[in-house]
Structure formats: structure tokens, C-alpha cells
Design a protein around this motif. Structure first.
Motif, short mmCIF file in Angstrom:
data_model
loop_
_atom_site.label_atom_id
_atom_site.label_comp_id
_atom_site.label_asym_id
_atom_site.label_seq_id
_atom_site.Cartn_x
_atom_site.Cartn_y
_atom_site.Cartn_z
N VAL A 101 -11.93 17.73 11.50
CA VAL A 101 -11.74 19.13 11.13
C VAL A 101 -13.07 19.78 10.73
O VAL A 101 -13.24 21.00 10.89
CB VAL A 101 -10.71 19.25 9.98
N GLN A 102 -14.01 19.01 10.26
CA GLN A 102 -15.28 19.56 9.79
C GLN A 102 -15.98 20.45 10.82
O GLN A 102 -16.48 21.52 10.46
CB GLN A 102 -16.21 18.42 9.38
N PRO A 103 -16.03 20.08 12.11
CA PRO A 103 -16.71 20.95 13.08
C PRO A 103 -16.13 22.35 13.17
O PRO A 103 -16.87 23.32 13.35
CB PRO A 103 -16.55 20.20 14.41
N SER A 104 -14.80 22.48 13.04
CA SER A 104 -14.20 23.83 13.12
C SER A 104 -14.61 24.67 11.91
O SER A 104 -14.82 25.88 12.03
CB SER A 104 -12.68 23.74 13.24
N ARG A 105 -14.73 24.04 10.76
CA ARG A 105 -15.20 24.77 9.58
C ARG A 105 -16.67 25.19 9.77
O ARG A 105 -17.04 26.32 9.44
CB ARG A 105 -15.10 23.88 8.34
N ASP A 106 -17.45 24.25 10.30
CA ASP A 106 -18.88 24.54 10.49
C ASP A 106 -19.09 25.67 11.50
O ASP A 106 -19.94 26.54 11.31
CB ASP A 106 -19.61 23.28 10.95
N GLN A 107 -18.29 25.65 12.58
CA GLN A 107 -18.42 26.68 13.61
C GLN A 107 -18.06 28.06 13.06
O GLN A 107 -18.75 29.05 13.31
CB GLN A 107 -17.53 26.34 14.81
N LYS A 108 -16.99 28.11 12.30
CA LYS A 108 -16.57 29.38 11.68
C LYS A 108 -17.66 29.90 10.73
O LYS A 108 -18.01 31.09 10.76
CB LYS A 108 -15.26 29.16 10.93
N ALA A 109 -18.21 29.00 9.92
CA ALA A 109 -19.25 29.40 8.96
C ALA A 109 -20.52 29.84 9.68
O ALA A 109 -21.17 30.82 9.28
CB ALA A 109 -19.56 28.24 8.01
N LYS A 110 -20.85 29.15 10.78
CA LYS A 110 -22.06 29.49 11.55
C LYS A 110 -21.96 30.89 12.15
O LYS A 110 -22.92 31.68 12.07
CB LYS A 110 -22.27 28.45 12.65
N ILE A 111 -20.80 31.20 12.74
CA ILE A 111 -20.63 32.52 13.35
C ILE A 111 -20.63 33.60 12.28
O ILE A 111 -21.23 34.68 12.45
CB ILE A 111 -19.31 32.56 14.16
N THR A 112 -19.98 33.33 11.15
CA THR A 112 -19.95 34.31 10.06
C THR A 112 -21.36 34.61 9.55
O THR A 112 -21.72 35.77 9.33
CB THR A 112 -19.07 33.78 8.90
N ASP A 113 -22.14 33.57 9.39
CA ASP A 113 -23.53 33.76 8.92
C ASP A 113 -24.35 34.57 9.92
O ASP A 113 -25.16 35.42 9.54
CB ASP A 113 -24.19 32.39 8.69
N GLU A 114 -24.14 34.30 11.22
CA GLU A 114 -24.89 35.00 12.25
C GLU A 114 -24.52 36.49 12.27
O GLU A 114 -25.38 37.36 12.45
CB GLU A 114 -24.61 34.37 13.61
N ILE A 115 -23.24 36.79 12.07
CA ILE A 115 -22.80 38.19 12.02
C ILE A 115 -23.44 38.91 10.84
O ILE A 115 -23.94 40.04 10.98
CB ILE A 115 -21.26 38.27 11.94
N GLN A 116 -23.45 38.25 9.69
CA GLN A 116 -24.05 38.86 8.50
C GLN A 116 -25.55 39.08 8.69
O GLN A 116 -26.11 40.10 8.26
CB GLN A 116 -23.80 37.97 7.27
N ARG A 117 -26.19 38.14 9.37
CA ARG A 117 -27.63 38.27 9.62
C ARG A 117 -27.92 39.46 10.52
O ARG A 117 -28.84 40.25 10.25
CB ARG A 117 -28.16 36.98 10.26
N LEU A 118 -27.12 39.60 11.60
CA LEU A 118 -27.34 40.72 12.53
C LEU A 118 -27.02 42.07 11.87
O LEU A 118 -27.70 43.06 12.11
CB LEU A 118 -26.49 40.52 13.78
N LYS A 119 -25.97 42.12 11.06
CA LYS A 119 -25.62 43.37 10.39
C LYS A 119 -26.74 43.83 9.46
O LYS A 119 -26.95 45.03 9.26
CB LYS A 119 -24.33 43.19 9.60
#
Length: 292
Positions: free
Chosen positions: A98-116
Motif C-alpha cells: 500500500v505504501q507506493p499508492s500513498r507515496d504517489q498521491k503525496a508526490k502529485i500533491t507536492d508537485e501541484i503545490q509547487r507549480l501553484k
């Protein structure tokens, strides 16, 4: 190597990995205690014979038989704990998957915040937000599977563990009580120099005590209530039968995967004296076996 595997464990499964590793050490200690108890049983029998006292020789020999059986119960307890430990591995393996799905969600969220923050007009934001929706959906399923498996397997694991503790306690209590019957047959009345001890007159009673102990062990039945479970019909997707989402947990991982010990190989048979003094055929249990 074990330490390296611990470092490589996903963050989510590190705590349970440590528990499983500690249980491995505990199981080894019970196996060692079993071997030591059986060895001491043989030694007490040999010592009694060497005293030259027929009463002590007879009683100590039968005490040795009971002690040896107590040692066998330690080994059986260790085997049952290994079964419990294997169930815990299924939770750990699910956490790891399950850890990879958590990591993927967190990675995309961080990238969105960075671009915003840096490029609020970037066209990539729309694409990332779509990816986040998909990642959240996948993670939602994975988290549901994790909680389902964790609850089911935790109950199963400690059902096995508690039943093993009760079985060991009841059987060893049974053997200890027969041992107390046995030592009551030994006359410890003091004698003065020159007196001769009377011959041992309780050999038949001592033999009957061992027969009683053997029969009690053979007839022993668990006296515990079963632990109910509402997850009996849960499929390989770790979801209720009426729910059929796309599974993100590999069923082979839930079942233990490569970390769960393989089925034990058949061992050569050996003869062993049972507590009645006769011989019985048992499957030889290896003194040491490798555990993950």
C-alpha cells in the motif's frame, strides 16, 4: 542481512517488521528451552540410577519422562507461534504494497503545490490534478483493503497465539500435577545410621501415574470459545463480496508472498519413548529451521 532488509522496508511496515523479527528471536528461545528441558530430563534419570537407591532411581526416571514431555510442549508452542507469526507477515506485506499508492498521491500533491506557487498559469496543473484524482481513487481502494486485512489478520494471529498459550499452560499444568502425585510416593522418613531403607513398594503406582498422564494428554481438548469473524467471505481483493473495485493489493502479497515460510518438508520418522514407557512413531521436528 536482516538489518539491511529492515532498512529497506517501506515506512508503513517498519514497525510490524520489527515485531515479527523480535518474535523470531522469542520462538528461537522457546525451541532452545525445549531442547534444554529434554536434556535435563535425561540427566535427572541418569543421576537417579547412579545413586544406587531403587526408590530414587524409579521416581527420578519417571520424573524425567514427565519433564521430557513438558519440553515437547515447549517445542509445540514454538511451532504454533510460528503459525501466528506467519499471519502477522500478511499484514506487513499488505502495508508494504500500500505504501507506493500513498507515496504517489503525496508526490502529485507536492508537485501541484509547487507549480501553484512558482507557475500558477502552467498548463501542467490540469494534467496533474487529473492524475491526483486517479491516485486518490487508487489510494482509497488500497486503504480500504489495508484496514480490512489488518483487522482480519490481527484477530486471526492472536486467536492462534492465545490458543497456543492456553494449550501449553493446560498441558504443562496437567503434567506438573501428575509429577506431584509421583513425588508423593517417595518415602523421605529420616533413618539413623545402620538402618536399612525398606524396598520401594510403589512401582506399580508410579507406572500407573505415567499411564494416567499419557491418557490425559491424549484426551485433552481445547476448552476455549472460538473467536468470531465477519470477514470469512472476504475475497482475494480484500473487499466485501458485493464490492468489486480494481484491486491495488496483489493477492499473493496478502497471502504472505515470498516472505511467508514454505510448507515444512516431510521429515524422517523416529521412535521416541512416550510417557508410558512404550515407543511411539513421531514425525521428527528439525531442531533448527530457517525463518524469514
Amino acid at each position: 542481512m536482516a538489518s539491511l532488509r529492515g532498512i529497506q522496508q517501506p515506512e508503513l511496515s517498519k514497525k510490524l517488521f520489527k515485531i515479527i523479527k523480535s518474535e523470531n528471536h522469542a520462538i528461537g528461545a522457546y525451541e532452545s528451552a525445549s531442547r534444554e528441558r529434554i536434556s535435563i530430563a535425561s540427566q535427572i534419570s541418569d543421576w537417579g540410577e547412579a545413586t544406587g537407591d531403587d526408590s530414587i532411581s524409579d521416581i527420578s526416571d519417571k520424573i524425567g519422562v514427565l519433564l521430557s514431555e513438558i519440553g515437547e510442549q515447549e517445542d509445540l508452542f514454538a511451532q504454533n507461534l510460528e503459525d501466528y507469526r506467519s499471519v502477522l507477515k500478511q499484514i506487513r506485506n499488505t502495508e508494504s504494497s500500500v505504501q507506493p499508492s500513498r507515496d504517489q498521491k503525496a508526490k502529485i500533491t507536492d508537485e501541484i503545490q509547487r507549480l501553484k506557487y512558482k507557475e500558477p498559469q502552467s498548463t501542467k496543473l490540469v494534467q496533474l490534478e487529473q492524475e491526483l484524482v486517479r491516485a486518490e481513487a487508487q489510494n482509497l481502494v488500497a486503504e480500504a483493503q489495508l484496514t480490512n486485512i489488518t483487522r482480519q489478520k490481527l484477530k486471526e494471529a492472536y486467536d492462534i497465539h492465545s490458543a497456543a498459550v492456553i494449550e501449553r499452560a493446560e498441558k504443562q499444568n496437567l503434567l506438573a500435577r501428575h509429577m506431584r502425585r509421583l513425588i508423593q510416593l517417595l518415602d523421605d522418613t529420616p533413618v539413623v545410621p545402620g538402618d536399612v531403607r525398606p524396598a520401594f513398594e510403589h512401582a506399580a503406582q508410579a507406572r500407573q501415574i505415567l499411564n494416567d498422564a499419557e491418557e490425559d494428554l491424549r484426551e485433552w481438548q481445547p476448552s476455549i470459545d472460538p473467536v468470531p469473524s465477519s470477514a470469512r467471505d472476504m475475497g482475494t481483493s480484500a473487499m466485501p463480496p458485493s464490492t468489486a473495485p480494481g484491486s491495488t493489493v496483489d493477492p499473493s502479497v496478502v497471502g504472505g508472498g515470498e516472505d511467508v515460510p514454505a510448507q515444512q518438508l516431510e521429515s524422517p520418522e523416529k521412535e521416541q519413548r512416550d510417557i508410558s514407557g512404550s515407543t511411539m512413531v513421531q514425525q521428527e521436528t528439525p531442531a533448527e529451521y530457517q525463518r524469514q
